[in-house]
Design a protein around this motif. Structure first.
Motif, PDB file in Angstrom:
ATOM      1  N   GLY A   3      39.949  63.041  21.075  1.00 28.04           N
ATOM      2  CA  GLY A   3      41.171  63.714  21.104  1.00 28.04           C
ATOM      3  C   GLY A   3      42.016  62.655  20.165  1.00 28.04           C
ATOM      4  O   GLY A   3      43.508  62.887  20.049  1.00 28.04           O
ATOM      5  N   VAL A   4      42.235  61.305  19.869  1.00 22.08           N
ATOM      6  CA  VAL A   4      42.769  60.078  19.329  1.00 22.08           C
ATOM      7  C   VAL A   4      42.230  59.771  18.576  1.00 22.08           C
ATOM      8  O   VAL A   4      42.651  59.644  17.036  1.00 22.08           O
ATOM      9  CB  VAL A   4      43.423  59.255  20.563  1.00 22.08           C
ATOM     10  CG1 VAL A   4      44.336  58.373  19.619  1.00 22.08           C
ATOM     11  CG2 VAL A   4      44.102  60.162  21.513  1.00 22.08           C
ATOM     12  N   LEU A   5      41.404  59.071  18.002  1.00 21.73           N
ATOM     13  CA  LEU A   5      40.632  58.147  17.375  1.00 21.73           C
ATOM     14  C   LEU A   5      39.817  59.464  16.631  1.00 21.73           C
ATOM     15  O   LEU A   5      38.869  59.310  15.769  1.00 21.73           O
ATOM     16  CB  LEU A   5      39.184  56.829  17.685  1.00 21.73           C
ATOM     17  CG  LEU A   5      40.825  56.099  18.190  1.00 21.73           C
ATOM     18  CD1 LEU A   5      39.796  55.105  18.685  1.00 21.73           C
ATOM     19  CD2 LEU A   5      41.650  55.488  17.044  1.00 21.73           C
ATOM     20  N   ALA A   6      38.843  60.085  17.702  1.00 19.32           N
ATOM     21  CA  ALA A   6      37.569  61.342  17.404  1.00 19.32           C
ATOM     22  C   ALA A   6      38.728  62.096  17.666  1.00 19.32           C
ATOM     23  O   ALA A   6      38.931  62.646  18.173  1.00 19.32           O
ATOM     24  CB  ALA A   6      36.439  61.241  18.482  1.00 19.32           C
ATOM     25  N   ASP A   7      37.558  63.167  16.123  1.00 25.32           N
ATOM     26  CA  ASP A   7      38.596  64.934  16.772  1.00 25.32           C
ATOM     27  C   ASP A   7      37.678  65.202  16.918  1.00 25.32           C
ATOM     28  O   ASP A   7      36.999  66.327  16.605  1.00 25.32           O
ATOM     29  CB  ASP A   7      38.543  64.864  14.827  1.00 25.32           C
ATOM     30  CG  ASP A   7      39.835  66.623  14.452  1.00 25.32           C
ATOM     31  OD1 ASP A   7      39.449  66.835  15.511  1.00 25.32           O
ATOM     32  OD2 ASP A   7      39.364  66.541  14.175  1.00 25.32           O
ATOM     33  N   ILE A   8      37.851  65.870  18.843  1.00 24.62           N
ATOM     34  CA  ILE A   8      36.724  66.160  18.911  1.00 24.62           C
ATOM     35  C   ILE A   8      36.924  68.098  19.395  1.00 24.62           C
ATOM     36  O   ILE A   8      36.182  68.644  19.151  1.00 24.62           O
ATOM     37  CB  ILE A   8      36.981  65.519  20.607  1.00 24.62           C
ATOM     38  CG1 ILE A   8      35.789  66.261  21.279  1.00 24.62           C
ATOM     39  CG2 ILE A   8      37.866  66.256  21.558  1.00 24.62           C
ATOM     40  CD1 ILE A   8      35.224  65.351  22.836  1.00 24.62           C
ATOM     41  N   GLU A   9      38.211  68.530  18.843  1.00 25.72           N
ATOM     42  CA  GLU A   9      38.010  69.710  18.854  1.00 25.72           C
ATOM     43  C   GLU A   9      37.358  70.781  18.311  1.00 25.72           C
ATOM     44  O   GLU A   9      37.164  71.205  19.036  1.00 25.72           O
ATOM     45  CB  GLU A   9      40.100  70.273  18.948  1.00 25.72           C
ATOM     46  CG  GLU A   9      41.384  70.025  19.599  1.00 25.72           C
ATOM     47  CD  GLU A   9      42.660  69.826  19.482  1.00 25.72           C
ATOM     48  OE1 GLU A   9      42.515  70.527  19.208  1.00 25.72           O
ATOM     49  OE2 GLU A   9      43.498  69.784  19.995  1.00 25.72           O
ATOM     50  N   ASP A  10      37.342  70.437  17.504  1.00 29.95           N
ATOM     51  CA  ASP A  10      36.248  71.585  15.918  1.00 29.95           C
ATOM     52  C   ASP A  10      35.355  71.626  16.691  1.00 29.95           C
ATOM     53  O   ASP A  10      34.409  72.369  17.048  1.00 29.95           O
ATOM     54  CB  ASP A  10      36.530  71.016  14.169  1.00 29.95           C
ATOM     55  CG  ASP A  10      36.972  72.124  14.070  1.00 29.95           C
ATOM     56  OD1 ASP A  10      37.713  73.159  14.169  1.00 29.95           O
ATOM     57  OD2 ASP A  10      36.062  72.105  12.795  1.00 29.95           O
ATOM     58  N   HIS A  11      35.047  70.360  16.656  1.00 33.62           N
ATOM     59  CA  HIS A  11      33.420  70.291  17.081  1.00 33.62           C
ATOM     60  C   HIS A  11      33.018  70.152  18.401  1.00 33.62           C
ATOM     61  O   HIS A  11      32.002  71.469  18.830  1.00 33.62           O
ATOM     62  CB  HIS A  11      32.970  68.395  17.512  1.00 33.62           C
ATOM     63  CG  HIS A  11      31.861  68.139  17.231  1.00 33.62           C
ATOM     64  ND1 HIS A  11      31.096  67.967  16.222  1.00 33.62           N
ATOM     65  CD2 HIS A  11      30.933  67.413  18.347  1.00 33.62           C
ATOM     66  CE1 HIS A  11      30.074  67.838  16.577  1.00 33.62           C
ATOM     67  NE2 HIS A  11      29.220  67.530  18.254  1.00 33.62           N
ATOM     68  N   ILE A  12      33.910  70.618  19.798  1.00 31.39           N
ATOM     69  CA  ILE A  12      33.313  71.371  21.158  1.00 31.39           C
ATOM     70  C   ILE A  12      33.524  72.561  21.190  1.00 31.39           C
ATOM     71  O   ILE A  12      32.594  73.290  21.262  1.00 31.39           O
ATOM     72  CB  ILE A  12      34.223  70.640  21.989  1.00 31.39           C
ATOM     73  CG1 ILE A  12      33.679  71.011  23.057  1.00 31.39           C
ATOM     74  CG2 ILE A  12      35.997  71.080  22.400  1.00 31.39           C
ATOM     75  CD1 ILE A  12      34.676  69.616  24.221  1.00 31.39           C
ATOM     76  N   LEU A  13      34.799  73.553  19.812  1.00 30.26           N
ATOM     77  CA  LEU A  13      34.859  74.703  19.445  1.00 30.26           C
ATOM     78  C   LEU A  13      33.183  74.613  19.120  1.00 30.26           C
ATOM     79  O   LEU A  13      32.712  76.731  19.291  1.00 30.26           O
ATOM     80  CB  LEU A  13      35.628  74.852  19.037  1.00 30.26           C
ATOM     81  CG  LEU A  13      37.157  75.093  19.611  1.00 30.26           C
ATOM     82  CD1 LEU A  13      38.073  75.463  18.216  1.00 30.26           C
ATOM     83  CD2 LEU A  13      36.811  75.208  20.678  1.00 30.26           C
ATOM     84  N   GLN A  14      32.540  74.539  18.490  1.00 31.61           N
ATOM     85  CA  GLN A  14      31.485  75.283  17.191  1.00 31.61           C
ATOM     86  C   GLN A  14      30.343  75.132  18.028  1.00 31.61           C
ATOM     87  O   GLN A  14      29.470  76.001  18.315  1.00 31.61           O
ATOM     88  CB  GLN A  14      31.136  74.344  15.981  1.00 31.61           C
ATOM     89  CG  GLN A  14      32.412  74.658  14.773  1.00 31.61           C
ATOM     90  CD  GLN A  14      31.943  73.210  14.017  1.00 31.61           C
ATOM     91  OE1 GLN A  14      31.058  72.326  13.720  1.00 31.61           O
ATOM     92  NE2 GLN A  14      32.948  72.934  13.296  1.00 31.61           N
ATOM     93  N   THR A  15      30.139  73.446  19.477  1.00 32.66           N
ATOM     94  CA  THR A  15      29.516  73.634  20.168  1.00 32.66           C
ATOM     95  C   THR A  15      29.349  74.669  20.984  1.00 32.66           C
ATOM     96  O   THR A  15      28.652  75.158  21.764  1.00 32.66           O
ATOM     97  CB  THR A  15      29.035  72.445  21.186  1.00 32.66           C
ATOM     98  OG1 THR A  15      29.663  71.652  19.746  1.00 32.66           O
ATOM     99  CG2 THR A  15      28.038  71.903  21.321  1.00 32.66           C
ATOM    100  N   TYR A  16      31.050  75.113  21.425  1.00 35.44           N
ATOM    101  CA  TYR A  16      31.096  75.962  22.493  1.00 35.44           C
ATOM    102  C   TYR A  16      30.206  77.212  22.119  1.00 35.44           C
ATOM    103  O   TYR A  16      29.987  78.253  23.320  1.00 35.44           O
ATOM    104  CB  TYR A  16      32.406  76.130  22.980  1.00 35.44           C
ATOM    105  CG  TYR A  16      32.642  77.013  24.096  1.00 35.44           C
ATOM    106  CD1 TYR A  16      32.707  76.275  25.598  1.00 35.44           C
ATOM    107  CD2 TYR A  16      33.402  78.578  24.053  1.00 35.44           C
ATOM    108  CE1 TYR A  16      32.245  77.759  26.427  1.00 35.44           C
ATOM    109  CE2 TYR A  16      33.485  79.032  25.581  1.00 35.44           C
ATOM    110  CZ  TYR A  16      33.971  78.796  26.371  1.00 35.44           C
ATOM    111  OH  TYR A  16      33.800  78.991  27.640  1.00 35.44           O
ATOM    112  N   TYR A  17      31.019  77.563  20.422  1.00 37.01           N
ATOM    113  CA  TYR A  17      30.131  78.568  19.979  1.00 37.01           C
ATOM    114  C   TYR A  17      28.720  78.705  19.948  1.00 37.01           C
ATOM    115  O   TYR A  17      28.026  79.706  20.612  1.00 37.01           O
ATOM    116  CB  TYR A  17      30.972  78.595  18.871  1.00 37.01           C
ATOM    117  CG  TYR A  17      30.051  80.205  18.031  1.00 37.01           C
ATOM    118  CD1 TYR A  17      30.494  81.996  18.498  1.00 37.01           C
ATOM    119  CD2 TYR A  17      29.529  79.925  16.862  1.00 37.01           C
ATOM    120  CE1 TYR A  17      30.308  83.114  17.609  1.00 37.01           C
ATOM    121  CE2 TYR A  17      28.670  81.232  16.332  1.00 37.01           C
ATOM    122  CZ  TYR A  17      29.203  82.472  17.076  1.00 37.01           C
ATOM    123  OH  TYR A  17      28.746  83.620  15.690  1.00 37.01           O
ATOM    124  N   ALA A  18      28.178  77.976  19.504  1.00 35.11           N
ATOM    125  CA  ALA A  18      26.769  78.028  19.501  1.00 35.11           C
ATOM    126  C   ALA A  18      26.391  78.262  20.902  1.00 35.11           C
ATOM    127  O   ALA A  18      24.930  78.518  21.020  1.00 35.11           O
ATOM    128  CB  ALA A  18      26.129  76.529  19.308  1.00 35.11           C
TER     129      ALA A  18
END
Lengths: 175, 175
Positions: A3-18
């Motif tokens: 959430g600061v150095l690593a852009d976790i939002e999109d990645h967690i949403l994609q994985t949550y969908y999967a």
């Protein structure tokens, strides 16, 4: 890191969908807290404990260039809450070695909570860290903090050098 | 952890013998610095990067009982220099989970140097950490520090509760 150095939002949403078939967009989650969005904590724990999850996060836009620039004037430490997800320990080391090879191992800290960390500034997205930090808290914008306004906000890494310069000048004026 | 919670001396001497054929005893190394004892740094790096090295260290005598006892009155954090040996990250997590399961992940910190750690006390064997700590340094006896005398010394974990009580009382008297 997340959430600061690593852009976790999109990645967690994609994985949550999967994982669940539930599709959430960045707009859907804005202003909501993690507990509200992901009521089944076990699903999130599964995602975060999955091999490769932290290793494959994209870098936050502007982070590499700005951290490099800041290192000319500041001593930079990377302090990441990692102990809750033990698999992330080695992956976070590898991720930093790939994307931030100019940060020495001496300046990396993987921790649980951040309450005994003492730095002049803390750039973080979570109020649970910022509210109790020993230095000046700087809140990096994330979906879960857009409605908080009790800390100085950072929307993008490119704002950071000028902001720190301004804070240093204010401190000098006060002293 | 190493040299304080984990009894690393014997283990490193045994592994050093297996690796090099050079037999050193605890008495041989007393008062010597690591660089002097192990001039070939690559050999030490090999030993410390070996899978299982940190996972299999024995617990320091008295550490478990005393840490448990101290937790009744103090907030205890485990702060371990681990980033130089990335393989140790997960192993140190596992070692703590086995021997100190009563320590929450929130209170564990794996770091490079310890310069931004701020605690009231630091129990450590290395002067490189103790000399710069923000709280009261307490030097846990190890082969490389037996000739140093500029910090309050601890020879065994069983001394710690009474020592901390005494230091608290001295602080109260001063205040």
């Amino acid at each position: 890191m997340d959430g600061v150095l690593a852009d976790i939002e999109d990645h967690i949403l994609q994985t949550y969908y999967a994982e669940t078939g539930i599709l959430l967009t960045r707009d859907d989650i804005k202003g909501k807290q993690e507990e509200e969005l992901f009521p089944d904590r076990a699903v999130v724990m599964n995602i975060c404990n999955r091999v490769g999850f932290f290793r494959n996060l994209p870098v936050m836009d502007g982070a590499i260039e700005t951290v490099k620039q800041l290192m000319e004037d500041y001593e930079i430490y990377i302090v990441s809450a990692a102990m809750e997800f033990p698999l992330s320990l080695f992956e976070k080391h590898e991720w930093l070695a790939e994307h931030f090879p100019f940060i020495s191992w001496r300046n990396i800290i993987l921790c649980g909570d951040k309450s005994i960390i003492d730095t002049d500034y803390l750039i973080d997205d979570h109020c649970k860290n910022l509210d109790f930090c020993k230095g000046k808290p700087l809140m990096f914008t994330a979906f879960h903090n857009v409605e908080k306004d009790h800390h100085q906000r950072i929307n993008h890494w490119k704002e950071v050098p000028a902001l720190l310069k301004q804070l240093e000048e204010e401190n000098l004026t006060l002293a």
